[in-house]
Motif scaffolding. Structure first.
Motif, mmCIF file in Angstrom:
data_model
loop_
_atom_site.group_PDB
_atom_site.id
_atom_site.type_symbol
_atom_site.label_atom_id
_atom_site.label_comp_id
_atom_site.label_asym_id
_atom_site.label_seq_id
_atom_site.Cartn_x
_atom_site.Cartn_y
_atom_site.Cartn_z
ATOM 1 N N GLU A 1 0.830 -1.206 0.000
ATOM 2 C CA GLU A 1 0.000 0.000 0.000
ATOM 3 C C GLU A 1 0.867 1.261 0.000
ATOM 4 O O GLU A 1 0.555 2.248 -0.687
ATOM 5 C CB GLU A 1 -0.920 0.008 1.219
ATOM 6 C CG GLU A 1 -1.815 1.244 1.288
ATOM 7 C CD GLU A 1 -2.663 1.293 2.549
ATOM 8 O OE1 GLU A 1 -3.345 2.332 2.747
ATOM 9 O OE2 GLU A 1 -2.643 0.328 3.324
ATOM 10 N N LEU A 2 1.961 1.225 0.752
ATOM 11 C CA LEU A 2 2.837 2.393 0.833
ATOM 12 C C LEU A 2 3.574 2.631 -0.495
ATOM 13 O O LEU A 2 3.768 3.773 -0.901
ATOM 14 C CB LEU A 2 3.836 2.221 1.970
ATOM 15 C CG LEU A 2 3.238 1.973 3.361
ATOM 16 C CD1 LEU A 2 4.343 1.876 4.407
ATOM 17 C CD2 LEU A 2 2.241 3.065 3.733
ATOM 18 N N LEU A 3 3.952 1.559 -1.146
ATOM 19 C CA LEU A 3 4.603 1.696 -2.452
ATOM 20 C C LEU A 3 3.636 2.255 -3.486
ATOM 21 O O LEU A 3 4.009 3.112 -4.299
ATOM 22 C CB LEU A 3 5.140 0.336 -2.916
ATOM 23 C CG LEU A 3 6.265 -0.254 -2.070
ATOM 24 C CD1 LEU A 3 6.515 -1.700 -2.479
ATOM 25 C CD2 LEU A 3 7.541 0.566 -2.211
ATOM 26 N N ALA A 4 2.401 1.791 -3.443
ATOM 27 C CA ALA A 4 1.392 2.307 -4.384
ATOM 28 C C ALA A 4 1.134 3.790 -4.118
ATOM 29 O O ALA A 4 1.007 4.587 -5.065
ATOM 30 C CB ALA A 4 0.106 1.506 -4.254
ATOM 31 N N LYS A 5 1.070 4.179 -2.836
ATOM 32 C CA LYS A 5 0.891 5.597 -2.494
ATOM 33 C C LYS A 5 2.058 6.427 -3.008
ATOM 34 O O LYS A 5 1.883 7.540 -3.495
ATOM 35 C CB LYS A 5 0.773 5.762 -0.970
ATOM 36 C CG LYS A 5 -0.548 5.330 -0.380
ATOM 37 C CD LYS A 5 -0.540 5.421 1.140
ATOM 38 C CE LYS A 5 -0.392 6.847 1.630
ATOM 39 N NZ LYS A 5 -0.492 6.924 3.114
ATOM 40 N N THR B 1 -2.651 -0.870 -10.392
ATOM 41 C CA THR B 1 -4.047 -0.641 -10.003
ATOM 42 C C THR B 1 -4.234 0.775 -9.482
ATOM 43 O O THR B 1 -5.191 1.481 -9.865
ATOM 44 C CB THR B 1 -4.475 -1.660 -8.934
ATOM 45 O OG1 THR B 1 -4.392 -2.982 -9.485
ATOM 46 C CG2 THR B 1 -5.907 -1.402 -8.478
ATOM 47 N N ALA B 2 -3.329 1.225 -8.615
ATOM 48 C CA ALA B 2 -3.445 2.575 -8.057
ATOM 49 C C ALA B 2 -3.348 3.633 -9.145
ATOM 50 O O ALA B 2 -4.110 4.618 -9.147
ATOM 51 C CB ALA B 2 -2.361 2.798 -7.007
ATOM 52 N N GLU C 1 -6.633 3.457 -11.390
ATOM 53 C CA GLU C 1 -7.831 3.931 -10.690
ATOM 54 C C GLU C 1 -7.840 5.443 -10.524
ATOM 55 O O GLU C 1 -8.893 6.039 -10.266
ATOM 56 C CB GLU C 1 -7.946 3.255 -9.325
ATOM 57 C CG GLU C 1 -8.341 1.781 -9.417
ATOM 58 C CD GLU C 1 -8.451 1.121 -8.061
ATOM 59 O OE1 GLU C 1 -8.010 1.747 -7.050
ATOM 60 O OE2 GLU C 1 -8.975 0.000 -7.985
ATOM 61 N N ASN C 2 -6.675 6.066 -10.676
ATOM 62 C CA ASN C 2 -6.587 7.516 -10.535
ATOM 63 C C ASN C 2 -6.274 8.212 -11.863
ATOM 64 O O ASN C 2 -5.741 9.318 -11.897
ATOM 65 C CB ASN C 2 -5.526 7.869 -9.494
ATOM 66 C CG ASN C 2 -5.988 7.562 -8.082
ATOM 67 O OD1 ASN C 2 -6.637 8.374 -7.439
ATOM 68 N ND2 ASN C 2 -5.659 6.364 -7.599
ATOM 69 N N SER C 3 -6.625 7.516 -12.956
ATOM 70 C CA SER C 3 -6.536 8.076 -14.321
ATOM 71 C C SER C 3 -5.101 8.316 -14.787
ATOM 72 O O SER C 3 -4.865 9.176 -15.633
ATOM 73 C CB SER C 3 -7.344 9.380 -14.421
ATOM 74 O OG SER C 3 -8.707 9.140 -14.116
ATOM 75 N N PHE C 4 -4.153 7.534 -14.267
ATOM 76 C CA PHE C 4 -2.775 7.597 -14.756
ATOM 77 C C PHE C 4 -2.453 6.343 -15.569
ATOM 78 O O PHE C 4 -1.419 5.710 -15.392
ATOM 79 C CB PHE C 4 -1.794 7.780 -13.588
ATOM 80 C CG PHE C 4 -1.897 9.127 -12.932
ATOM 81 C CD1 PHE C 4 -1.396 10.267 -13.559
ATOM 82 C CD2 PHE C 4 -2.510 9.265 -11.697
ATOM 83 C CE1 PHE C 4 -1.499 11.521 -12.958
ATOM 84 C CE2 PHE C 4 -2.614 10.512 -11.089
ATOM 85 C CZ PHE C 4 -2.105 11.639 -11.717
ATOM 86 N N HIS C 5 -3.385 6.021 -16.475
ATOM 87 C CA HIS C 5 -3.234 4.817 -17.290
ATOM 88 C C HIS C 5 -1.983 4.865 -18.162
ATOM 89 O O HIS C 5 -1.419 3.821 -18.506
ATOM 90 C CB HIS C 5 -4.451 4.634 -18.202
ATOM 91 C CG HIS C 5 -5.763 4.673 -17.507
ATOM 92 N ND1 HIS C 5 -6.439 5.850 -17.267
ATOM 93 C CD2 HIS C 5 -6.525 3.688 -16.992
ATOM 94 C CE1 HIS C 5 -7.563 5.591 -16.635
ATOM 95 N NE2 HIS C 5 -7.644 4.275 -16.458
ATOM 96 N N MET C 6 -1.559 6.064 -18.520
ATOM 97 C CA MET C 6 -0.463 6.208 -19.474
ATOM 98 C C MET C 6 0.907 6.350 -18.815
ATOM 99 O O MET C 6 1.903 6.559 -19.502
ATOM 100 C CB MET C 6 -0.723 7.407 -20.395
ATOM 101 C CG MET C 6 -1.986 7.270 -21.251
ATOM 102 S SD MET C 6 -2.035 5.751 -22.215
ATOM 103 C CE MET C 6 -0.721 6.075 -23.386
ATOM 104 N N GLY D 1 1.653 -6.321 -15.096
ATOM 105 C CA GLY D 1 1.484 -5.081 -15.846
ATOM 106 C C GLY D 1 2.718 -4.234 -16.037
ATOM 107 O O GLY D 1 2.604 -3.055 -16.404
ATOM 108 N N ALA D 2 3.911 -4.786 -15.834
ATOM 109 C CA ALA D 2 5.138 -4.014 -16.074
ATOM 110 C C ALA D 2 5.267 -3.689 -17.560
ATOM 111 O O ALA D 2 4.859 -4.468 -18.427
ATOM 112 C CB ALA D 2 6.357 -4.787 -15.603
ATOM 113 N N ASP D 3 5.848 -2.535 -17.849
ATOM 114 C CA ASP D 3 6.068 -2.111 -19.233
ATOM 115 C C ASP D 3 7.518 -2.316 -19.668
ATOM 116 O O ASP D 3 7.796 -2.468 -20.858
ATOM 117 C CB ASP D 3 5.708 -0.623 -19.381
ATOM 118 C CG ASP D 3 4.242 -0.376 -19.087
ATOM 119 O OD1 ASP D 3 3.421 -0.643 -19.968
ATOM 120 O OD2 ASP D 3 3.938 0.072 -17.967
ATOM 121 N N ILE D 4 8.440 -2.281 -18.708
ATOM 122 C CA ILE D 4 9.867 -2.488 -18.950
ATOM 123 C C ILE D 4 10.390 -3.367 -17.820
ATOM 124 O O ILE D 4 9.998 -3.193 -16.654
ATOM 125 C CB ILE D 4 10.639 -1.143 -18.963
ATOM 126 C CG1 ILE D 4 10.116 -0.226 -20.063
ATOM 127 C CG2 ILE D 4 12.140 -1.383 -19.141
ATOM 128 C CD1 ILE D 4 10.678 1.198 -19.992
#
Length: 326
Positions: free
Chosen positions: A145-149, A177-178, A181-186, A241-244
């Motif tokens: 949770e802290l890493l996602a924050k 997910t974090a 859910e907060n519109s930072f899909h990109m 979901g990693a990109d690199i």
């Protein structure tokens, strides 16, 4: 003596011939330059164990970024030194934390610079471990949770990409997910997918003041003896979901870089870490090696092994050589 019809030396005879058939090339755009950020103003502190590397206050970042861009290095990764540390590493996800300030400064003054952020708690915890503790053990699930924050706070400040380096199980999924859910899909995730419990990190821990206050990190970073485990770690991060995918360190793990390059269709990054940098610098200072040539050779080796991206403290120095045509 009868020579074969093909003489390999024919195409090595001149620099033009050598360049013509060169299989592996370095370009500045492939490199990411690490920056250490500390509180205060007008500060530029050289790291004793890393000659040529500095800890910078926020107001010094724009000049450094512009110097990078002038050399063709378009990306930096930020590491922060907070004013205060605590057991939960709260400075990592504070709205006005040191990295959040640094991101806003760079995106305001040098918007064309791509800003990547290291996502971990070790620089912010008073115990120096990469997550919160349950007794003397790092609590994996409570840390997520802290890493996602932290990652979300970086994205909200304007980070272009986040790079979790903690090696907690499940953190890529939690961060993805974090962000979504907060519109930072990109906002992409460059995962430290394969990070070994290496002795090559010593100078970094001096620079970031993040050595563990007890024990070590071998319970969550990988055993240097294992390579199959690297594929399992990378597979999990791909699924989450990693990109690199990143391998750290680089030179002692060229086989791992090569395996990831062959096994996965995601870009592979490699971190030429502080100890690798410091050894080359120290030997060059002693006159034991040609520093520039060893620097270039080491970076070519990382690229040849299959790395698409290299995080390196040599980024500016190597880019300068490349722009000079050396």
């Amino acid at each position: 003596m009868v020579f074969p019809e093909f003489r390999p030396r024919r195409m090595r005879r001149t620099e033009t011939f050598r360049a013509m058939i060169r299989e592996t090339r370095l370009v500045p755009e492939q490199m990411i330059y690490p920056l250490f950020v500390l509180p205060g103003k007008g500060l530029r502190q050289e790291v004793a164990s890393m000659p040529g590397v500095f800890r910078l206050s926020v107001d010094q970042l724009a000049k450094e970024a512009k110097d990078c861009l002038a050399l063709g290095v378009r990306s930096v990764i930020l590491f922060g030194l907070p004013e205060k540390k605590d057991g939960l590493g709260s400075g990592a996800y504070a709205k006005n934390g040191i990295i959040q300030q640094a991101i806003r400064e760079l995106k305001h003054k040098v918007p064309e610079m791509t800003v990547v952020t290291d996502v971990c708690l070790c620089e912010y915890t008073d115990h120096g471990h990469c997550g919160c503790l349950a007794g003397h053990e790092v609590d994996n699930d409570a840390t997520l949770e802290l890493l996602a924050k932290t990652a979300l706070s970086h994205a909200q400040a304007g980070a272009d990409m986040v790079a979790p380096s903690d090696m907690m199980d499940g953190r890529v999924s939690e961060i993805r997910t974090a962000l979504d859910e907060n519109s930072f899909h990109m906002v992409p995730i460059m995962s430290y997918a394969v990070k070994y419990a290496s002795a090559f990190y010593g100078p970094f821990r001096d620079a970031a003041e993040c050595a563990p206050q007890f024990g070590d990190r071998r319970s969550y970073q990988m055993d240097p003896a294992n390579s199959k485990e690297a594929l399992r770690e990378a597979t999990l991060d791909v699924e989450e979901g990693a990109d690199i995918l990143m391998v750290k360190p680089a030179l002692a793990y060229l086989d791992i870089i090569s395996r990831l390059h062959d096994e996965f269709d995601l870009p592979v990054a490699a971190y030429q870490v502080s100890g690798e940098y410091a050894m080359i610098k120290a030997a060059a200072e002693k006159g034991w090696i040609d520093g520039e040539r060893v620097m270039a050779e080491s970076l070519i080796a990382i690229r040849r092994a299959g790395a698409d991206i290299i995080l390196t403290y040599f980024a500016k120095e190597m880019a300068k050589l490349l722009t000079e045509g050396k």
